[in-house]
Design a protein around this motif. Structure first.
Motif, PDB file in Angstrom:
ATOM      1  N   THR A 257      -2.505   9.731  -5.831  1.00 59.44           N
ATOM      2  CA  THR A 257      -2.707  10.954  -6.603  1.00 59.44           C
ATOM      3  C   THR A 257      -1.745  10.969  -7.783  1.00 59.44           C
ATOM      4  O   THR A 257      -0.659  10.386  -7.729  1.00 59.44           O
ATOM      5  CB  THR A 257      -2.464  12.211  -5.743  1.00 59.44           C
ATOM      6  N   ILE A 264      -6.952   5.365 -13.734  1.00 63.56           N
ATOM      7  CA  ILE A 264      -8.092   5.771 -12.909  1.00 63.56           C
ATOM      8  C   ILE A 264      -9.362   5.098 -13.398  1.00 63.56           C
ATOM      9  O   ILE A 264     -10.143   4.549 -12.608  1.00 63.56           O
ATOM     10  CB  ILE A 264      -8.253   7.302 -12.931  1.00 63.56           C
ATOM     11  N   GLN A 268     -12.110   2.278 -11.456  1.00 66.09           N
ATOM     12  CA  GLN A 268     -13.424   2.748 -11.053  1.00 66.09           C
ATOM     13  C   GLN A 268     -14.423   1.615 -10.796  1.00 66.09           C
ATOM     14  O   GLN A 268     -15.426   1.828 -10.122  1.00 66.09           O
ATOM     15  CB  GLN A 268     -13.979   3.720 -12.100  1.00 66.09           C
ATOM     16  N   THR A 275     -13.263   7.063  -6.356  1.00 59.35           N
ATOM     17  CA  THR A 275     -12.596   8.106  -7.143  1.00 59.35           C
ATOM     18  C   THR A 275     -13.194   9.461  -6.794  1.00 59.35           C
ATOM     19  O   THR A 275     -14.412   9.614  -6.761  1.00 59.35           O
ATOM     20  CB  THR A 275     -12.769   7.849  -8.647  1.00 59.35           C
ATOM     21  N   GLN A 276     -12.340  10.442  -6.507  1.00 60.88           N
ATOM     22  CA  GLN A 276     -12.794  11.791  -6.175  1.00 60.88           C
ATOM     23  C   GLN A 276     -12.059  12.811  -7.046  1.00 60.88           C
ATOM     24  O   GLN A 276     -10.832  12.759  -7.164  1.00 60.88           O
ATOM     25  CB  GLN A 276     -12.542  12.130  -4.704  1.00 60.88           C
ATOM     26  N   SER A 277     -12.821  13.730  -7.653  1.00 61.41           N
ATOM     27  CA  SER A 277     -12.227  14.787  -8.468  1.00 61.41           C
ATOM     28  C   SER A 277     -12.445  16.138  -7.793  1.00 61.41           C
ATOM     29  O   SER A 277     -13.509  16.398  -7.227  1.00 61.41           O
ATOM     30  CB  SER A 277     -12.847  14.804  -9.867  1.00 61.41           C
ATOM     31  N   GLN A 279     -12.043  20.326  -8.519  1.00 60.76           N
ATOM     32  CA  GLN A 279     -11.879  21.357  -9.541  1.00 60.76           C
ATOM     33  C   GLN A 279     -10.903  22.419  -9.068  1.00 60.76           C
ATOM     34  O   GLN A 279     -11.032  22.944  -7.966  1.00 60.76           O
ATOM     35  CB  GLN A 279     -13.240  21.994  -9.818  1.00 60.76           C
ATOM     36  N   HIS A 320     -10.565  13.296 -16.194  1.00 58.65           N
ATOM     37  CA  HIS A 320      -9.717  13.244 -14.997  1.00 58.65           C
ATOM     38  C   HIS A 320      -8.639  14.334 -14.993  1.00 58.65           C
ATOM     39  O   HIS A 320      -7.931  14.491 -13.997  1.00 58.65           O
ATOM     40  CB  HIS A 320      -9.075  11.867 -14.813  1.00 58.65           C
ATOM     41  N   GLN A 501      -8.850  19.727 -13.309  1.00 55.47           N
ATOM     42  CA  GLN A 501      -9.328  18.843 -12.251  1.00 55.47           C
ATOM     43  C   GLN A 501      -8.167  18.003 -11.732  1.00 55.47           C
ATOM     44  O   GLN A 501      -7.281  17.626 -12.489  1.00 55.47           O
ATOM     45  CB  GLN A 501     -10.410  17.888 -12.761  1.00 55.47           C
ATOM     46  N   ASP A 502      -8.162  17.745 -10.435  1.00 52.34           N
ATOM     47  CA  ASP A 502      -7.264  16.758  -9.850  1.00 52.34           C
ATOM     48  C   ASP A 502      -8.122  15.581  -9.408  1.00 52.34           C
ATOM     49  O   ASP A 502      -9.129  15.770  -8.721  1.00 52.34           O
ATOM     50  CB  ASP A 502      -6.539  17.334  -8.630  1.00 52.34           C
ATOM     51  N   THR A 503      -7.736  14.390  -9.799  1.00 49.49           N
ATOM     52  CA  THR A 503      -8.500  13.202  -9.438  1.00 49.49           C
ATOM     53  C   THR A 503      -7.639  12.282  -8.589  1.00 49.49           C
ATOM     54  O   THR A 503      -6.496  11.985  -8.943  1.00 49.49           O
ATOM     55  CB  THR A 503      -8.971  12.455 -10.699  1.00 49.49           C
TER      56      THR A 503
END
Length: 530
Positions: A257, A264, A268, A275-277, A279, A320, A501-503
């Protein structure tokens, strides 16, 4: 302690092989823990510590990660809300034990919430906004029966806000009252002891925490919802994006993280990684000081709003970090209006500045955090402001320097981030970004970013106060939408650009991992499939 040392060694020793694998029964997470300063739920601030608390402690209720408006049972098996909305009654699950072996009762729940107000630290803010105080909380939050908790509201508000706070704020974590009281010193309610320890009933117990180094959690075999699938969760303090990238590429960590967008993007294409984002409820924004010229002039604010390159910023800077959003109410809520469609329009801005008496523009400053993406947004803004004759100098600084100047209303323009945070309710963001009941300097309403910017709209204030106590859902929805229209018309001093967003990047073999928008990501059901 030998097993703990072994776990640390497994998590920290560099892998010799190019494609190493972490232990199948452990989750190794690389993340910055710079802001993990305390594990006390009454004092623990910032998203980094929320997921730690959410796994060491239990809450009365939880929010569904896929639908934040859906409140799910946790320690409270069921609850009811009085017809007038002024009282909530929770039925506590029986048979739950803390990690110490002590039985969890309604008294622990009530005492934990009372403690937050009595200590009056950062996490008391949300509760104080509902009218709770250190003086009234013991009378309003009570345990009338061994497994019944009753919360009476000191003033009218939407009871859904109380539920959302109970589900998302670490202040709502339920503490082992007997254990904490045993370690209380000088009326500190156990604060010193809890800074580095835990007293919860969660799916994991705290093995060890070394600040800015490593945190280890072990599976609680007696958890009321059944033991977690993983034996251990290890969080490693890592701040460098390239180090995180290297470690997850080599298989030394399972989840990374806080990586840079460039790293990032580079990962990919790796078939071993996902990869997961997620909100978040906060927004990145440009804010001006409407208390002083030239930004006290509505036309000047409108000109600045037309000099932000929303599309360019979100296309080149925000991947991201965030997604385009121009409303003070977060994306995804029924009350949120469609985007107003603001665009960079230099000709319009020049005409507005001329009408306001600034045909040649003016000199100003932009305060900004000296880190991405804030500094990048400020650089873009400096360039587009210049196209209309506004000559802005960038003043980079730390959080205290930037937001400290904002709290003192000693700024021209700020690039920042803020909003209601975790509660999926329009009031949460509007109260934070727009509401300003007293615009005098001596009012010192520093918790209200509307006050910090000096923007005050009596119409909006009245509607916010009306909406939060409106019982009819359709009427409440209409009021919140009307507030957004008025905010556009009056040109509020905060211009949302992008919703946060947190990716994260994780290995493909992890199952049941779902990052939570409220940061209460839980690892109870997570496992690895190999």
């Amino acid at each position: 302690m030998a097993s703990v040392a072994a776990a640390v060694a497994l998590a920290i020793t560099p892998a010799a092989a190019v494609q190493a694998q972490t232990p199948v029964d452990q989750l190794i997470i690389g993340k910055s823990m710079n802001n993990v300063l305390s594990l006390d739920p009454a004092a623990a601030t910032g998203n980094d510590v929320v997921e730690i608390i959410a796994n060491l402690y239990d809450f009365l209720v939880e929010l569904d990660a896929s639908d934040l408006t859906r409140v799910r049972p946790a320690l409270a098996e069921r609850w009811s809300i009085a017809e007038d909305g002024r009282q909530l009654r929770f039925h506590i699950r029986q048979g739950v034990r803390f990690h110490s072996g002590n039985t969890l009762t309604a008294e622990d729940v009530a005492w934990s919430l009372q403690r937050v107000l009595k200590l009056n630290m950062a996490l008391a803010t949300a509760w104080k906004s509902y009218g709770f105080t250190a003086d009234n909380v013991s009378d309003l939050i009570t345990a009338p029966e061994p497994y019944i908790v009753q919360i009476r509201l000191p003033e009218p508000t939407d009871p859904k806000l109380i539920l959302y706070t109970l589900a998302t704020s670490v202040s709502a974590a339920v503490l082992d009252r007997q254990l904490v009281q045993q370690h209380a010193r000088n009326d500190d309610w156990g604060r010193a002891w809890l800074t580095t320890r835990a007293a919860g009933s969660g799916a994991f117990t705290l093995d060890e925490w070394r600040a800015k180094d490593v945190l280890l959690m072990r599976r609680n075999p007696d958890y009321w919802a059944g033991p977690a699938k993983l034996q251990r969760v290890v969080m490693r303090h890592m701040t460098e994006s390239q180090a995180l990238r290297l470690m997850i590429e080599r298989g030394d960590i399972d989840i990374a993280t806080g990586m840079s967008p460039a790293d990032i993007t580079a990962l990919q294409g790796d078939p071993r990684l996902v990869t997961q984002s997620v909100q978040r409820g906060t927004v990145y924004y440009v804010a001006v000081n409407a208390k002083t010229p030239p930004f006290a002039d509505r036309q000047v604010r409108q000109a600045v709003r037309a000099l932000i390159d929303y599309d360019g910023i979100n296309r080149t800077i925000m991947p991201h970090y965030g997604v385009l959003h121009q409303r003070p109410v977060p994306l995804g809520l029924p009350a949120t209006l469609p985007q107003p469609g603001y665009k960079l329009d230099v000709a319009k801005a020049r005409a507005l500045l001329a009408q306001a008496g600034y045909p040649e523009g003016f000199d100003t400053t932009i305060r900004v955090l000296a880190e991405s993406p804030f500094i990048n947004i400020a650089t873009s803004l400096q360039s587009t402001l210049a196209q209309a004759g506004i000559r802005a100098s960038i003043l980079p600084g730390t959080g205290n320097q930037v937001y400290g100047a904002m709290r003192e209303r000693q700024f021209d323009i700020i690039v920042g981030r803020g909003g209601g945070g975790a509660e999926p309710h329009p009031h949460s963001s509007l109260r934070s970004l727009v509401y300003n009941p007293d615009n005098r300097d001596e009012a010192r309403l520093t918790n209200f970013q509307g006050w910090r910017t000096g923007f005050q709209s009596p119409r909006i204030n009245a509607l916010i106060e009306q909406a939060v106590v409106e019982i009819d859902a359709d009427r409440q929805l209409a009021i919140y939408q009307e507030i957004q229209r008025i905010y556009d018309e009056e040109v509020g001093a905060i211009f949302p650009i992008s919703q946060m967003q947190d990716t994260v990047v994780r290995t493909r073999d992890i199952r049941n991992y779902q990052g939570h928008p409220a940061a209460t990501t839980r690892y109870h059901g997570v496992y690895k499939e190999r």
